[in-house]
Design a protein around this motif. Structure first.
Motif, PDB file in Angstrom:
ATOM      1  N   MET A 348      -8.103 -57.972  24.781  1.00 38.71           N
ATOM      2  CA  MET A 348      -7.728 -59.060  23.882  1.00 38.71           C
ATOM      3  C   MET A 348      -7.131 -58.440  22.610  1.00 38.71           C
ATOM      4  O   MET A 348      -7.756 -57.616  21.969  1.00 38.71           O
ATOM      5  CB  MET A 348      -8.977 -59.866  23.531  1.00 38.71           C
ATOM      6  CG  MET A 348      -8.681 -61.108  22.745  1.00 38.71           C
ATOM      7  SD  MET A 348      -7.834 -62.329  23.753  1.00 38.71           S
ATOM      8  CE  MET A 348      -9.219 -63.145  24.499  1.00 38.71           C
ATOM      9  N   PRO A 349      -5.907 -58.803  22.260  1.00 36.04           N
ATOM     10  CA  PRO A 349      -5.307 -58.154  21.093  1.00 36.04           C
ATOM     11  C   PRO A 349      -5.805 -58.712  19.769  1.00 36.04           C
ATOM     12  O   PRO A 349      -6.175 -59.880  19.677  1.00 36.04           O
ATOM     13  CB  PRO A 349      -3.822 -58.452  21.270  1.00 36.04           C
ATOM     14  CG  PRO A 349      -3.775 -59.713  22.056  1.00 36.04           C
ATOM     15  CD  PRO A 349      -5.022 -59.784  22.883  1.00 36.04           C
ATOM     16  N   GLY A 350      -5.806 -57.857  18.740  1.00 35.79           N
ATOM     17  CA  GLY A 350      -6.087 -58.327  17.386  1.00 35.79           C
ATOM     18  C   GLY A 350      -4.774 -58.563  16.663  1.00 35.79           C
ATOM     19  O   GLY A 350      -3.795 -58.998  17.267  1.00 35.79           O
ATOM     20  N   ASP A 351      -4.735 -58.219  15.392  1.00 31.32           N
ATOM     21  CA  ASP A 351      -3.553 -58.399  14.554  1.00 31.32           C
ATOM     22  C   ASP A 351      -2.321 -57.687  15.132  1.00 31.32           C
ATOM     23  O   ASP A 351      -2.401 -56.513  15.471  1.00 31.32           O
ATOM     24  CB  ASP A 351      -3.895 -57.785  13.186  1.00 31.32           C
ATOM     25  CG  ASP A 351      -3.376 -58.644  12.069  1.00 31.32           C
ATOM     26  OD1 ASP A 351      -2.723 -59.663  12.371  1.00 31.32           O
ATOM     27  OD2 ASP A 351      -3.621 -58.300  10.906  1.00 31.32           O
ATOM     28  N   GLU A 352      -1.184 -58.366  15.242  1.00 32.76           N
ATOM     29  CA  GLU A 352       0.087 -57.749  15.684  1.00 32.76           C
ATOM     30  C   GLU A 352      -0.041 -57.020  17.016  1.00 32.76           C
ATOM     31  O   GLU A 352       0.690 -56.066  17.271  1.00 32.76           O
ATOM     32  CB  GLU A 352       0.592 -56.748  14.634  1.00 32.76           C
ATOM     33  CG  GLU A 352       0.982 -57.358  13.304  1.00 32.76           C
ATOM     34  CD  GLU A 352       2.472 -57.711  13.246  1.00 32.76           C
ATOM     35  OE1 GLU A 352       3.204 -57.418  14.205  1.00 32.76           O
ATOM     36  OE2 GLU A 352       2.873 -58.309  12.238  1.00 32.76           O
ATOM     37  N   GLY A 353      -0.981 -57.437  17.856  1.00 31.16           N
ATOM     38  CA  GLY A 353      -1.134 -56.786  19.152  1.00 31.16           C
ATOM     39  C   GLY A 353      -1.962 -55.515  19.129  1.00 31.16           C
ATOM     40  O   GLY A 353      -2.243 -54.941  20.168  1.00 31.16           O
ATOM     41  N   TYR A 354      -2.338 -55.058  17.923  1.00 28.56           N
ATOM     42  CA  TYR A 354      -3.178 -53.859  17.856  1.00 28.56           C
ATOM     43  C   TYR A 354      -4.581 -54.207  18.342  1.00 28.56           C
ATOM     44  O   TYR A 354      -5.050 -55.327  18.151  1.00 28.56           O
ATOM     45  CB  TYR A 354      -3.265 -53.334  16.417  1.00 28.56           C
ATOM     46  CG  TYR A 354      -2.001 -52.667  15.957  1.00 28.56           C
ATOM     47  CD1 TYR A 354      -1.674 -51.398  16.399  1.00 28.56           C
ATOM     48  CD2 TYR A 354      -1.132 -53.317  15.086  1.00 28.56           C
ATOM     49  CE1 TYR A 354      -0.503 -50.783  15.985  1.00 28.56           C
ATOM     50  CE2 TYR A 354       0.040 -52.705  14.668  1.00 28.56           C
ATOM     51  CZ  TYR A 354       0.347 -51.434  15.122  1.00 28.56           C
ATOM     52  OH  TYR A 354       1.498 -50.834  14.717  1.00 28.56           O
ATOM     53  N   PRO A 355      -5.278 -53.252  18.964  1.00 29.53           N
ATOM     54  CA  PRO A 355      -6.629 -53.563  19.430  1.00 29.53           C
ATOM     55  C   PRO A 355      -7.561 -53.826  18.247  1.00 29.53           C
ATOM     56  O   PRO A 355      -7.347 -53.318  17.149  1.00 29.53           O
ATOM     57  CB  PRO A 355      -7.041 -52.306  20.191  1.00 29.53           C
ATOM     58  CG  PRO A 355      -6.178 -51.212  19.674  1.00 29.53           C
ATOM     59  CD  PRO A 355      -4.889 -51.867  19.281  1.00 29.53           C
ATOM     60  N   ALA A 356      -8.602 -54.614  18.516  1.00 27.55           N
ATOM     61  CA  ALA A 356      -9.523 -54.999  17.445  1.00 27.55           C
ATOM     62  C   ALA A 356     -10.251 -53.792  16.860  1.00 27.55           C
ATOM     63  O   ALA A 356     -10.663 -53.805  15.710  1.00 27.55           O
ATOM     64  CB  ALA A 356     -10.523 -56.019  17.977  1.00 27.55           C
ATOM     65  N   TYR A 357     -10.385 -52.700  17.662  1.00 28.35           N
ATOM     66  CA  TYR A 357     -11.143 -51.537  17.176  1.00 28.35           C
ATOM     67  C   TYR A 357     -10.276 -50.559  16.394  1.00 28.35           C
ATOM     68  O   TYR A 357     -10.735 -49.502  15.998  1.00 28.35           O
ATOM     69  CB  TYR A 357     -11.822 -50.809  18.345  1.00 28.35           C
ATOM     70  CG  TYR A 357     -10.924 -50.539  19.518  1.00 28.35           C
ATOM     71  CD1 TYR A 357      -9.987 -49.519  19.498  1.00 28.35           C
ATOM     72  CD2 TYR A 357     -11.001 -51.330  20.684  1.00 28.35           C
ATOM     73  CE1 TYR A 357      -9.145 -49.284  20.564  1.00 28.35           C
ATOM     74  CE2 TYR A 357     -10.158 -51.099  21.757  1.00 28.35           C
ATOM     75  CZ  TYR A 357      -9.234 -50.071  21.686  1.00 28.35           C
ATOM     76  OH  TYR A 357      -8.393 -49.843  22.752  1.00 28.35           O
ATOM     77  N   MET A 358      -8.986 -50.905  16.178  1.00 26.87           N
ATOM     78  CA  MET A 358      -8.110 -49.954  15.497  1.00 26.87           C
ATOM     79  C   MET A 358      -8.646 -49.566  14.117  1.00 26.87           C
ATOM     80  O   MET A 358      -8.667 -48.390  13.748  1.00 26.87           O
ATOM     81  CB  MET A 358      -6.705 -50.515  15.369  1.00 26.87           C
ATOM     82  CG  MET A 358      -5.786 -49.556  14.635  1.00 26.87           C
ATOM     83  SD  MET A 358      -4.238 -50.295  14.220  1.00 26.87           S
ATOM     84  CE  MET A 358      -4.686 -51.452  12.970  1.00 26.87           C
ATOM     85  N   GLY A 359      -9.097 -50.574  13.346  1.00 27.37           N
ATOM     86  CA  GLY A 359      -9.601 -50.316  12.001  1.00 27.37           C
ATOM     87  C   GLY A 359     -10.755 -49.327  12.015  1.00 27.37           C
ATOM     88  O   GLY A 359     -10.825 -48.409  11.194  1.00 27.37           O
ATOM     89  N   THR A 360     -11.649 -49.491  12.987  1.00 31.39           N
ATOM     90  CA  THR A 360     -12.806 -48.591  13.102  1.00 31.39           C
ATOM     91  C   THR A 360     -12.344 -47.171  13.399  1.00 31.39           C
ATOM     92  O   THR A 360     -12.819 -46.209  12.802  1.00 31.39           O
ATOM     93  CB  THR A 360     -13.712 -49.050  14.268  1.00 31.39           C
ATOM     94  OG1 THR A 360     -13.695 -50.459  14.295  1.00 31.39           O
ATOM     95  CG2 THR A 360     -15.102 -48.521  14.113  1.00 31.39           C
ATOM     96  N   ARG A 361     -11.387 -47.044  14.324  1.00 32.28           N
ATOM     97  CA  ARG A 361     -10.905 -45.701  14.686  1.00 32.28           C
ATOM     98  C   ARG A 361     -10.276 -45.017  13.477  1.00 32.28           C
ATOM     99  O   ARG A 361     -10.496 -43.828  13.245  1.00 32.28           O
ATOM    100  CB  ARG A 361      -9.848 -45.787  15.804  1.00 32.28           C
ATOM    101  CG  ARG A 361     -10.367 -46.305  17.110  1.00 32.28           C
ATOM    102  CD  ARG A 361     -10.862 -45.165  18.007  1.00 32.28           C
ATOM    103  NE  ARG A 361     -11.547 -45.699  19.160  1.00 32.28           N
ATOM    104  CZ  ARG A 361     -10.940 -45.965  20.321  1.00 32.28           C
ATOM    105  NH1 ARG A 361      -9.658 -45.721  20.457  1.00 32.28           N
ATOM    106  NH2 ARG A 361     -11.623 -46.457  21.335  1.00 32.28           N
ATOM    107  N   ILE A 362      -9.484 -45.781  12.723  1.00 35.27           N
ATOM    108  CA  ILE A 362      -8.830 -45.185  11.549  1.00 35.27           C
ATOM    109  C   ILE A 362      -9.882 -44.754  10.529  1.00 35.27           C
ATOM    110  O   ILE A 362      -9.830 -43.648   9.988  1.00 35.27           O
ATOM    111  CB  ILE A 362      -7.820 -46.181  10.934  1.00 35.27           C
ATOM    112  CG1 ILE A 362      -6.616 -46.322  11.868  1.00 35.27           C
ATOM    113  CG2 ILE A 362      -7.368 -45.730   9.549  1.00 35.27           C
ATOM    114  CD1 ILE A 362      -5.575 -47.307  11.411  1.00 35.27           C
ATOM    115  N   ALA A 363     -10.873 -45.612  10.304  1.00 38.45           N
ATOM    116  CA  ALA A 363     -11.936 -45.284   9.344  1.00 38.45           C
ATOM    117  C   ALA A 363     -12.689 -44.039   9.790  1.00 38.45           C
ATOM    118  O   ALA A 363     -12.956 -43.129   8.997  1.00 38.45           O
ATOM    119  CB  ALA A 363     -12.879 -46.463   9.192  1.00 38.45           C
TER     120      ALA A 363
END
Lengths: 589, 464
Positions: A348-363
């Motif tokens: 299931m995509p989050g913002d702009e098609g990015y995965p919902a866990y992207m923010g966590t990975r970046i952090a």
């Protein structure tokens, strides 16, 4: 060897069944071509695998071999001066064995198995050692004394150790642990890339990382162990800033990750770095540099891995007590690789098609930076600073990758295309950028460069802000309508912009500016401003001030060589003299 | 042995799903035989257990689910190459369409070549003279660079590209460029314009054309640039020629990609384009370059029309992140009758620094470039002021720069479609224009160059 078989191929994603013995995030070899892949999802006995090489030609029923270990990098002497792809395969050796193109199924270890190193023990037989203790050293390059450390989790007594001239695979020491087991230590250590390496304690970063770039060091400094991001549209100079940092930052080790960017840019680094001399050590820059190049046309999954490969290597050198700086260009391409894999997995995509866990990975990624007390009995301190470029679509800062990054990093160098069009480089906006390290670093600055430096900086910032407000008025009614005081503000702001903030990366002298030179240069500009303010009070006409010859010298002051700093004093005297004459002229009239 | 199936289950958009397939390979080529014997080609997009998802190049019109046969060919798409491809015209699947003989292949090459090892690349640094002052003087092109033209509908990008193809040369060498031209979804007239231009100038002898017109199957637009680049790689790295690749129009390519992505019901990224658009575009653009120890080179000039002239649209945006600069065309300049209508401030060549200077162009090039750029930018600011307040309100200095910008556009930027300016002419023209400015304002030029070059133009200007 345990093997499953392929049931689906869609781009870089392969699904295999019969994988009941596999563990998530383990490395696998796909098909008889032995393409490298990593398991990213498991459902019953079906594993979803991201493949680090092109998957064209793969078919149903082909085998998938398990390796039983997670994606790891090899750590040891020989990393420095290397150029790797995203999964630590040495590109120079690939060229030797496979030719000019990167073909598939190449399996070459990250560290050379033939090269010999001389190992100098620093402990003796019978000494008690624990994780992180230094067993011995190896001179890896003229700049880097590589420390061979007791691996995390090992504790015991040195049973044997000797001075050796040997390859990385040979045992250099044996440690007998408390339960009587022998642990053989070689110069090669493996570490899974997705797991941060342990340390004793994290500290607050309180020392600046000098970068030789005035706008950064003066206005928006980053500390050793800090994190920063550089977002900007294309053509605004992200890569040039990253290259400048890699060249001139006063870190002992540089890890440069070219993640999904241009091939020719990596070639540029490769050809330039061995030629360029590090201003801090006087040795070629390459002697402290590790390059990771996964260009945009190389497989997308390996791009995802490249930032982890980079930061793990960086952590390893941090653990030896070095100050390490990692540059990742660009983290947007990493996030896009995540998005592509997520899309193939039908998540299931989050913002702009990015995965919902992207923010966590970046952090998680940026959190691996920091200033730490390393493992080991000597309580050495290591720092790892991380700087990531972000390439938002259309330069729009509302982009989810920018937003996720800004939530974790402490320094924001915002590049503006408007500045780039005016060829003001580095195109770092002085109005939007910020550094949250300034309070931590203040003490250091005052101690080393005096309170005057801080005062000058604050003053300069205020002048730049005022200029932005005055510009509105000038646009409506013209420059002549301003009061002399305001005209002076405009003139000084212009001088700060053009003579101080503007820095020519392609000029031999101006490309690097030491802290001392920067302080002196700012002093000149502010000295002129103060004198001019005073002169205006004595009713010297603004026109007389603007035509003072010494302004030409201020404008050229940034090209003064580092060895000739006394010239700044001469210019300063000349400024004072110039204003003195103006005042005298007035009295005569 | 080639296996044949008649187990088509679904047909939708350009896609077809075949079941009960054994051992199909990802990206394998397939042949489809319709009930009336017509043959079509396709490519496997996904294999999932016994199902294969196939993308048809010529579309699905007329495909019958029950009576159509599918044959898997066991290999990916390849291009037959030999030196005889020069002077020939091919379609979007690499078949000759100029009524000439079949190519007797010296080699068959996979159209998706492997990425060039960054370690094997040689940095582009040889100046290419295009004969355009705006490119040679300000946005210098070098061998192995990828420099796109960002255009808009109705702007003269085709004329520019044809002129570059005609005039491009490297100073001091007699080597000629081979031109590989890929047309994707452009109109018959546009394609004809290029072909006729190549024929007229004789350039056709050293040109390979891959043509997919607006009326041709859109899916072929995805293979056209790859075929073209495969041909270019053969000519450059195996024959040792310097190849200029013109790709037009990348916007049509991206739209074909979006069409396939939508048919596959993938999660869309911005404006409905797939999330992997960046990766996909890079697999085209990154095929430009030079390789250490190889004689040839590939220089790319992709052309794209920006929808609504919007530079932040995903296609120009992602392109700009991959290519080494861009030449932006401006509608305002075009309306004012300036050809080429290059927006100098927005255009950029990232590799110019390594391609100019002593021994390459001339010692004063970098300084002249910086000064012209700064002076023109200042002139444009003055023009803005003039629009609001009128020319009378300008200060003397502003008026000088205002006039400079005018003559700069009319004389330096503008040139004729047949005008092939050499670099010395372009640089001298720069000096001539700068001579109208007060010498004290030429801060970006080193004093020794001012002394050497400026005086003779100063006299010339004063004489007139």
């Amino acid at each position: 060897m345990d093997a499953g078989s392929i049931v689906k191929v869609a781009g870089p994603l392969v699904i295999a069944e019969g994988m009941q013995n596999a563990r998530i995030y383990d490395v696998v070899r796909v098909s008889e071509q032995r393409l490298m892949g990593e398991i990213i999802e498991m459902r019953r006995d079906e594993a979803s695998i991201q493949v680090y090489e092109e998957t064209g030609g793969l078919g149903i029923g082909e085998p998938v071999y398990l390796s039983g270990h997670p994606l790891s990098v090899e750590l040891g002497p020989g990393l420095i001066e290397s150029i790797y792809d995203g999964v630590q395969r040495p590109l120079d050796i690939i060229k030797e064995t496979a030719g000019d193109l990167i073909t598939r199924g190449i399996d070459i270890p990250g560290l050379s198995r033939d090269r010999k190193w001389s190992f100098n023990p620093s402990v003796r037989v019978g000494d008690s050692v624990a994780e992180g203790d230094v067993l011995g050293t190896v001179e890896e390059s003229v700049l880097v004394e590589h420390k061979i450390m007791v691996p995390p989790g090992v504790k015991g007594v040195v049973k044997s150790i000797e001075r050796l001239e040997c390859t990385v695979e040979k045992t250099v020491a044996v440690i007998e642990t408390e339960n009587g087991k022998d642990v053989e230590i070689t110069m090669i250590a493996k570490w899974p890339v997705r797991k941060p390496r342990p340390y004793k304690e994290k500290l607050t970063p309180d020392e600046p990382l000098s970068t030789g770039q005035r706008v950064i060091d003066a206005l928006f400094p980053i500390s050793k162990g800090g994190t920063a991001c550089i977002p900007g549209p294309f053509g605004s100079g992200k890569t040039v800033v990253q290259h400048q940092l890699a060249k001139y930052a006063d870190a002992q080790i540089i890890v440069y990750v070219g993640c999904g960017e241009r091939g020719n840019e990596m070639t540029d680094v490769l050809m330039e770095f061995p030629e360029l001399i590090d201003p801090h050590s006087g040795e070629p820059l390459m002697k402290r540099t590790i390059l990771i190049a996964n260009t945009s046309n190389m497989p997308v999954a390996a791009r995802e891995a490249s930032v982890y490969t980079g930061i793990t290597i960086a952590e390893y050198y941090r653990d030896m007590g070095f100050s390490v700086a990692l540059m990742a260009d660009s983290t947007s391409r990493w996030a896009e690789a995540m998005r592509e894999m997520s899309g193939r997995l039908e998540e299931m995509p989050g913002d702009e098609g990015y995965p919902a866990y992207m923010g966590t990975r970046i952090a998680e990624f940026y959190e691996r930076a920091g200033k730490v007390i390393c493992l080991g009995n000597d309580d050495r301190i290591g720092t790892l600073s991380a700087v990531g470029a972000v390439s938002p679509p259309g330069g729009d800062l509302a982009d989810p990758v920018v937003q996720s990054t800004l939530r974790v990093v402490k320094v924001f160098w915002g590049l503006e295309d408007k500045l780039a069009y005016r060829r003001h480089f580095p195109a770092i906006s002085w109005l939007n950028s910020y550094s949250l390290y300034i309070p931590n670093l203040k003490e250091y600055f005052v101690k080393n460069y005096g309170q005057e430096w801080i005062d000058n900086l604050n003053r300069a910032m205020v002048i730049l802000q005022e200029e932005a407000e005055l510009e509105e008025i000038v646009r409506l009614v013209g420059l002549d309508a301003l009061s002399p005081d305001n005209r002076l503000i405009m003139e000084t702001a212009k001088s700060i912009r053009e003579d101080f903030l503007h820095q020519n990366a392609f000029d031999e002298v101006d490309t690097y500016s030491s802290f001392e030179k920067m302080v002196k240069l700012m002093e000149l500009i502010m000295h002129f401003h103060n004198q001019a303010e005073d002169a205006l009070k004595n009713e010297v006409p603004m026109l007389d001030i603007t035509v003072l010859q010494v302004r030409e010298k201020i404008a050229r002051a940034k090209y003064i060589h580092e060895d000739k700093k006394e010239e700044f004093e001469n210019i300063k005297l000349e400024i004072t003299k110039g204003f003195q004459e103006l005042k005298e002229k007035l009295v005569d009239v | 042995m080639i296996k044949e199936y008649n187990t088509i289950r679904e047909v939708a958009g350009p896609l077809m799903l075949v079941e009960q397939v054994e051992g199909a390979k990802y990206e394998e080529l397939v042949e489809i035989e319709l009930p009336d014997g017509e043959l079509r080609n396709g490519r496997v997009l996904e294999v999932n257990r016994d199902k294969a998802l196939i993308q048809l190049f010529e579309g699905v019109t007329g495909v019958n689910i029950f009576n159509t046969k599918v044959r898997f060919k066991g290999k990916g798409m390849e291009l037959d190459v030999s030196q005889d491809i020069l002077g020939r015209v091919f379609d979007g699947q690499g078949r000759p369409i100029d009524k000439g003989p079949k190519i007797i292949p010296e080699k068959r090459l996979d159209i998706n070549s492997s990425p060039i090892n960054p370690y094997a690349r040689d940095y582009p640094s040889e100046f290419i003279q295009t004969g355009f002052s705006t490119i040679d003087g300000l946005n210098t092109l070098v061998r192995g660079q990828k420099l796109p033209i960002f255009s808009g509908n109705g702007l003269p990008h085709s004329q520019m590209a044809a002129q570059i193809a005609r005039q491009a040369k490297v100073l001091g060498t007699e080597e000629e460029f081979a031109v590989v031209f890929a047309a994707m979804g452009i109109t018959f007239e546009e394609a004809q314009y290029f072909i006729q231009d190549f024929q007229k100038t004789g350039a056709i002898e050293r040109t390979v054309l891959f043509v997919n017109l607006a009326s041709d199957p859109p899916i072929e637009r995805l293979t056209t640039p790859r075929l073209a680049l495969t041909a270019a790689e053969y000519l450059a790295f195996e024959i040792g020629m310097h190849v200029l690749v013109i790709l037009t129009d990348m916007t049509n390519y991206c739209e074909a990609l979006r069409e396939v992505s939508a048919a596959r019901q993938e999660v869309p990224g911005r404006r409905g384009y797939p999330g992997y658009l960046y990766t996909d575009l890079s697999s085209i653009y990154e095929r430009a370059g030079r390789i250490k120890g190889k004689k040839g080179s590939i220089t790319q000039i992709p052309i794209l029309t920006m929808p609504e002239d919007d530079k932040t649209h995903p296609i120009p945006d992602l392109t700009g992140y991959i290519t080494e600069g861009q030449i932006v065309l401006s509608r305002t300049m075009h309306m004012r009758g300036i050809y080429p209508p290059v927006d100098v401030l927005q255009s950029l060549s990232r590799l110019k620094d390594k391609g100019i200077g002593e021994g390459k162009t001339r010692e004063d090039h970098a300084d002249v470039f910086n000064q012209l750029f700064a002076a023109y930018a200042r002139g444009l600011e003055a023009r803005e002021l003039e629009v609001i307040l009128g020319e009378a309100a300008l200060s003397d200095m502003d008026r000088i720069f205002y006039r400079f910008a005018e003559s700069y556009e009319r004389r330096y930027i503008a040139q004729k479609e047949t005008e092939d300016r050499d670099i010395a002419f372009t640089l001298d023209l720069g000096w001539e224009l700068m001579a109208t400015l007060p010498a004290a304002e030429l801060k970006r030029i080193r004093p020794e160059f001012i002394e050497k070059y400026l005086s003779k133009y100063k006299e010339k200007v004063e004489a007139t």
